[in-house]
Design an enzyme around this catalytic site. Structure first.
Site, short mmCIF file in Angstrom:
data_model
loop_
_atom_site.label_atom_id
_atom_site.label_comp_id
_atom_site.label_asym_id
_atom_site.label_seq_id
_atom_site.Cartn_x
_atom_site.Cartn_y
_atom_site.Cartn_z
N ARG A 280 37.77 37.07 47.67
CA ARG A 280 36.40 37.07 48.19
C ARG A 280 35.43 37.62 47.14
NH1 ARG A 280 36.51 35.88 53.65
NH2 ARG A 280 38.51 36.31 54.64
N ASP A 281 34.26 36.94 47.04
CA ASP A 281 33.21 37.39 46.12
C ASP A 281 32.70 38.77 46.58
OD1 ASP A 281 31.16 35.69 44.01
OD2 ASP A 281 30.47 37.60 44.84
N GLU B 296 27.76 34.20 35.15
CA GLU B 296 27.75 35.62 34.78
C GLU B 296 29.10 36.07 34.23
OE1 GLU B 296 26.60 37.71 38.29
OE2 GLU B 296 24.51 37.04 38.16
N VAL B 297 30.16 35.52 34.78
CA VAL B 297 31.51 35.93 34.36
C VAL B 297 32.15 34.75 33.62
CG1 VAL B 297 33.78 36.73 35.11
CG2 VAL B 297 31.73 37.47 36.35
N HIS C 245 35.62 29.88 37.17
CA HIS C 245 35.79 30.12 38.61
C HIS C 245 35.04 29.08 39.40
CE1 HIS C 245 32.43 32.54 37.08
NE2 HIS C 245 31.84 32.30 38.23
N MET C 246 35.62 28.70 40.52
CA MET C 246 34.98 27.77 41.44
C MET C 246 34.59 28.56 42.68
SD MET C 246 36.52 24.17 42.80
CE MET C 246 37.82 24.87 43.83
N HIS C 247 33.30 28.51 43.03
CA HIS C 247 32.84 29.17 44.24
C HIS C 247 33.11 28.24 45.44
CE1 HIS C 247 30.04 32.16 42.20
NE2 HIS C 247 30.16 31.27 41.23
#
Ligand code: 5GP
Length: 114
Positions: free
Chosen positions: A28-29, A95-96, A100-102
């Protein structure tokens, strides 16, 4: 260069992990933008979308999509729909610098994005 996501992969810092396989991790974000906001990442260090090569990474990317579908079903957002996002680079809002896939869902998304 390693990022904070490497520390999450190595369990050096905590995260709310919702799926893990040999090749990928989903958690989780920390700053959710929707009722469901999960990051799906490869365990290998790929900085961003422009470092993806179809022939080399097709299976990995497929596994990330499979995980998104599985999680969307589990979290009851598959029927209403959801959004998958890769931010790439400065203008993309990344940002990172660990790919990554949201997975965003649980509310109606707006378009165009901000
Ligand atoms: P980007 O803007 O690079 O596409 O997205 C990076 C995401 O990582 C952001 O949504 C941010 O909230 C999330 N994030 C940054 N640091 C951490 C962390 O330490 N833990 C978790 N769970 N999420 C993080």
């Amino acid at each position: 260069m390693s990022t904070i996501f490497s520390k999450i992969i190595n369990k050096e810092i905590p995260a709310d992990i919702v799926y893990e396989s040999e090749n990928i991790l989903a958690f989780r974000d920390i700053n959710p933008q929707a009722p469901v906001h999960i990051l799906i990442i490869p365990k290998i260090e790929i900085p961003k979308v422009t470092n993806i090569y179809g022939k080399e990474h097709a299976v990995l990317l497929g596994e990330m999509i499979d995980a998104a579908n599985k999680l969307a079903k589990e979290m009851n957002i598959a029927d209403d729909g959801f959004r998958l996002v890769f931010n790439c680079g400065n203008h993309g809002g990344q940002e990172v610098y660990h790919l990554h896939m949201h997975l965003l869902g649980g509310r109606k998304m707006k378009w165009p994005p901000g």
